[in-house]
Scaffold this motif. Structure first.
Motif, short mmCIF file in Angstrom:
data_model
loop_
_atom_site.label_atom_id
_atom_site.label_comp_id
_atom_site.label_asym_id
_atom_site.label_seq_id
_atom_site.Cartn_x
_atom_site.Cartn_y
_atom_site.Cartn_z
N VAL A 276 0.85 -1.20 0.00
CA VAL A 276 0.00 0.00 0.00
C VAL A 276 0.88 1.25 0.00
O VAL A 276 0.64 2.21 -0.73
N LEU A 277 1.91 1.21 0.81
CA LEU A 277 2.75 2.39 1.03
C LEU A 277 3.64 2.74 -0.16
O LEU A 277 3.75 3.92 -0.53
N VAL B 79 -0.61 8.49 -11.49
CA VAL B 79 -0.89 8.82 -10.08
C VAL B 79 -2.27 8.30 -9.69
O VAL B 79 -2.44 7.71 -8.61
N ALA B 80 -3.26 8.48 -10.55
CA ALA B 80 -4.61 7.98 -10.25
C ALA B 80 -4.59 6.47 -10.08
O ALA B 80 -5.20 5.93 -9.13
N ALA B 81 -3.89 5.76 -10.95
CA ALA B 81 -3.82 4.30 -10.84
C ALA B 81 -3.12 3.88 -9.55
O ALA B 81 -3.55 2.92 -8.88
N ILE C 113 -5.56 4.42 -6.65
CA ILE C 113 -6.62 3.40 -6.67
C ILE C 113 -6.06 2.07 -6.18
O ILE C 113 -6.71 1.37 -5.39
N TRP C 114 -4.86 1.70 -6.64
CA TRP C 114 -4.24 0.46 -6.19
C TRP C 114 -4.07 0.48 -4.67
O TRP C 114 -4.41 -0.49 -3.99
N SER C 115 -3.54 1.56 -4.13
CA SER C 115 -3.31 1.64 -2.69
C SER C 115 -4.61 1.54 -1.90
O SER C 115 -4.67 0.85 -0.88
N LEU C 116 -5.63 2.20 -2.38
CA LEU C 116 -6.93 2.13 -1.70
C LEU C 116 -7.48 0.70 -1.74
O LEU C 116 -7.90 0.16 -0.71
#
Length: 171
Positions: A101-102, A141-143, A146-149
């Motif tokens: 996530v980080l 950045v958006a991807a 979204i991945w982290s979320l």
């Protein structure tokens, strides 16, 4: 009796407090990385201010001293937070899955810090770099966000399911 009360309130346990502390350290790291990157990249203007350059976005009116202070503080915070989180992972206080996530958040921070410098660069005419940042870095950045979320939801759900399974077994 006291042990039973602690098991009903897991947020009051020392482990839960340590997890919250690590969450604060991780949040500070995510905030510090773009600022440190912004400072380290520096002004990307191709012409001096005296020429009256064109800007995609006018940079913040910040004194060089304030820039240096924010940059050094965020760079030190980045290093200290990384070391604290690495140590917590090594000592098994931080689940290694949280790095999935980080790390995307840190990469997004690097892109944002660098992209902001490109988008606020003073140029004559059009700032082609700013267009490229919007075109390519924006979706990346958006991807990453979204991945982290999505992965954080997965980790939390997986952790909750494991805890419920252990409780149902009586362990």
């Amino acid at each position: 009796m006291a042990e039973r009360a602690e098991s009903r309130h897991p947020t009051k346990s020392p482990e839960a407090l340590a997890r919250w502390g690590l969450a604060v350290v991780a949040a500070a790291l995510v905030i510090a990385v773009p600022v440190a990157t912004w400072w380290l990249v520096g002004d990307q203007s191709t012409v001096p201010v005296s020429v009256n350059p064109d800007y995609t976005f006018k940079p913040f009116d910040v004194t060089p001293r304030t820039q240096r202070t924010a940059g050094v503080a965020s760079a030190v915070l980045t290093i200290v937070a990384l070391l604290m989180l690495a140590r917590a992972t090594r000592r098994k206080h931080l689940d290694p899955q949280w790095w999935r996530v980080l790390i995307p958040l840190l990469v997004a921070g690097l892109i944002v810090g660098y992209g902001w410098r490109v988008m606020t660069a003073g140029v004559i005419g059009a700032n082609i770099g700013a267009g490229l940042v919007v075109l390519f870095a924006g979706p990346v950045v958006a991807a990453l966000l979204i991945w982290s979320l999505a992965y954080s939801i997965y980790v939390l759900h997986h952790r909750r399911a494991a805890r419920l399974t252990c409780e149902s077994r009586g362990t």
